[in-house]
Design a protein around this motif. Structure first.
Motif, short mmCIF file in Angstrom:
data_model
loop_
_atom_site.label_atom_id
_atom_site.label_comp_id
_atom_site.label_asym_id
_atom_site.label_seq_id
_atom_site.Cartn_x
_atom_site.Cartn_y
_atom_site.Cartn_z
N PHE A 175 -31.98 0.49 10.42
CA PHE A 175 -32.98 1.48 10.01
C PHE A 175 -34.27 1.33 10.81
CE2 PHE A 175 -30.81 1.44 5.64
CZ PHE A 175 -29.99 2.49 6.00
N GLY A 176 -34.63 0.09 11.15
CA GLY A 176 -35.83 -0.11 11.94
C GLY A 176 -35.73 0.52 13.32
N THR A 177 -34.57 0.37 13.95
CA THR A 177 -34.36 0.96 15.27
C THR A 177 -34.42 2.48 15.21
OG1 THR A 177 -32.95 -0.89 15.95
CG2 THR A 177 -32.75 1.15 17.21
N ALA A 178 -33.72 3.07 14.23
CA ALA A 178 -33.74 4.52 14.09
C ALA A 178 -35.14 5.03 13.75
CB ALA A 178 -32.75 4.95 13.01
N GLY A 179 -35.85 4.29 12.89
CA GLY A 179 -37.20 4.69 12.54
C GLY A 179 -38.14 4.62 13.72
N ALA A 180 -38.00 3.59 14.55
CA ALA A 180 -38.85 3.45 15.73
C ALA A 180 -38.59 4.58 16.73
CB ALA A 180 -38.61 2.10 16.39
N VAL A 181 -37.32 4.94 16.89
CA VAL A 181 -36.98 6.04 17.80
C VAL A 181 -37.55 7.36 17.27
CG1 VAL A 181 -35.06 7.41 18.69
CG2 VAL A 181 -34.92 4.91 18.70
N LEU A 239 -40.18 4.52 5.10
CA LEU A 239 -39.20 3.73 5.85
C LEU A 239 -39.11 2.31 5.29
CD1 LEU A 239 -37.23 3.37 8.21
CD2 LEU A 239 -39.20 2.81 9.66
N ALA A 240 -40.27 1.71 5.02
CA ALA A 240 -40.28 0.36 4.45
C ALA A 240 -39.61 0.35 3.08
CB ALA A 240 -41.72 -0.15 4.34
N ARG A 241 -39.88 1.39 2.28
CA ARG A 241 -39.26 1.48 0.96
C ARG A 241 -37.74 1.64 1.08
NH1 ARG A 241 -41.22 5.89 -0.36
NH2 ARG A 241 -43.21 5.11 -1.14
N LEU A 242 -37.31 2.45 2.05
CA LEU A 242 -35.88 2.65 2.27
C LEU A 242 -35.18 1.34 2.60
CD1 LEU A 242 -33.32 4.35 2.83
CD2 LEU A 242 -34.18 4.66 5.16
N ILE A 243 -35.77 0.55 3.49
CA ILE A 243 -35.15 -0.72 3.88
C ILE A 243 -35.08 -1.67 2.68
CG2 ILE A 243 -35.43 -2.78 5.31
CD1 ILE A 243 -36.68 -0.97 7.45
N ALA A 244 -36.18 -1.77 1.92
CA ALA A 244 -36.21 -2.68 0.78
C ALA A 244 -35.22 -2.26 -0.30
CB ALA A 244 -37.62 -2.74 0.20
N THR A 245 -35.19 -0.98 -0.63
CA THR A 245 -34.29 -0.51 -1.69
C THR A 245 -32.83 -0.56 -1.23
OG1 THR A 245 -34.74 1.78 -1.00
CG2 THR A 245 -36.00 0.92 -2.87
N ASP A 252 -43.24 15.18 9.78
CA ASP A 252 -42.92 14.54 11.05
C ASP A 252 -41.44 14.14 11.10
OD1 ASP A 252 -42.67 11.90 9.81
OD2 ASP A 252 -44.85 11.97 9.64
N MET A 253 -41.00 13.76 12.28
CA MET A 253 -39.59 13.45 12.49
C MET A 253 -39.16 12.22 11.71
SD MET A 253 -37.63 12.95 16.14
CE MET A 253 -35.88 12.55 16.23
N LEU A 254 -40.05 11.26 11.53
CA LEU A 254 -39.69 10.05 10.80
C LEU A 254 -39.38 10.37 9.34
CD1 LEU A 254 -39.27 7.03 10.69
CD2 LEU A 254 -41.72 6.72 10.35
N THR A 255 -40.12 11.30 8.74
CA THR A 255 -39.85 11.69 7.35
C THR A 255 -38.46 12.28 7.22
OG1 THR A 255 -42.20 12.11 6.92
CG2 THR A 255 -40.62 13.18 5.46
N ILE A 256 -38.10 13.17 8.14
CA ILE A 256 -36.76 13.75 8.12
C ILE A 256 -35.71 12.67 8.35
CG2 ILE A 256 -35.20 15.36 9.27
CD1 ILE A 256 -37.31 16.75 7.68
#
Length: 273
Positions: A120-126, A141-147, A49-53
């Motif tokens: 990152f949250g805004t881009a992920g939501a879009v 996405l959650a892991r990306l934000i935390a790390t 999906d687009m979010l993974t990319i």
């Protein structure tokens, strides 16, 4: 702890007054959105999906941007106060130097965390809205934000170390730029050159993976890649993610802020206002 929180509150007010928080958040949002739309083309080819990319693209963005923003906010934390003549007043407060440093750390890392969560949250939501999202991509996405916040903590602490060692804010800025260049660019180029010269020998197979996660920027990248098969596939680094134990990258990334803060505190002790 009350003194630490009071210092953190004061530092946060300074950041808001200087518009640093607004600028950092806008930078994160704009870059993350740009990469989300620019990197959305391979979704059909890779079957994700687009979010993974989007998360794969934002992982690369964070490797470069999180250390840069962290060093920008922290390089003059000590030398700046010394240059402005406010360090003597700050050290006259009933708080130890470790508490002063910790208060600054909480405020600066909090500002970075706000910028990263919003960006990152805004881009992920879009990305999720336009291209869909599964449970794995949401976890990525959650892991990306935390790390990314942890990676920011690494370079905030290293920025304090540079600030404590430098003789002026100008020198600290130059040293911070060199530090970013070494960790984010030159280190990987050196490893790449060594791998090319080794031609698949013992260095490439046994030593290279451990040297890679010794660098916090690479440990961040490997942690995010190893945590998601879709991210590893879309980033083209599946082999790198599988070459090390699961605990290697998280351990390295979590130890770096402690090491950097400890060294910064030792360097701060020798400074006389």
């Amino acid at each position: 702890m009350t003194r630490v929180l009071a210092l953190a509150s004061c530092e946060m007010k300074i950041l808001r007054r200087n518009r640093w928080l607004v600028v950092a958040t806008l930078i994160m949002v704009l870059f993350a959105l740009a990469l989300t739309f620019a990197g959305s083309a391979p979704t059909g080819t890779l079957g994700v999906d687009m979010l993974t990319i989007s998360v794969a693209s934002m992982t690369t963005l964070s490797v470069y941007l999180a250390p840069l923003l962290a060093l920008m906010i922290s390089f003059d934390a000590i030398t700046g106060d010394a240059d402005r003549g406010s360090l003597a007043l700050l050290l006259s407060y009933p708080a130890g130097r470790g508490e002063v440093l910790l208060g600054k750390f909480i405020a600066h890392l909090g500002a970075l965390a706000i910028a990263m969560v919003i960006g990152f949250g805004t881009a992920g939501a879009v990305a999720a809205w336009f291209g869909g999202a599964g449970a794995e991509s949401l976890m990525a996405l959650a892991r990306l934000i935390a790390t990314s916040i942890i990676l920011g903590a690494v370079f905030v602490s290293l920025g304090y170390l540079v600030s404590a060692l430098a003789s002026s804010s100008t020198a600290a800025a130059g040293l911070s730029a060199g530090l970013w260049l070494i960790f984010v660019v030159l280190y990987d180029l050196g490893l790449l050159g060594a791998v090319v010269m080794d031609e698949g020998g013992a260095f490439t197979q046994s030593i290279f993976p451990w040297l890679m996660v010794a660098n916090p920027a690479d440990a961040f990248r490997v942690w995010n890649i190893a945590g998601s098969e879709g991210i590893a596939l879309s980033s083209g680094m599946t082999g790198a993610a599988q070459a090390l134990p699961v605990w290697a990258a998280p351990t390295s990334l979590l130890l770096w802020p402690l090491l950097g803060f400890g060294l910064a505190r030792l360097a701060f002790r020798r400074i006389e206002p």
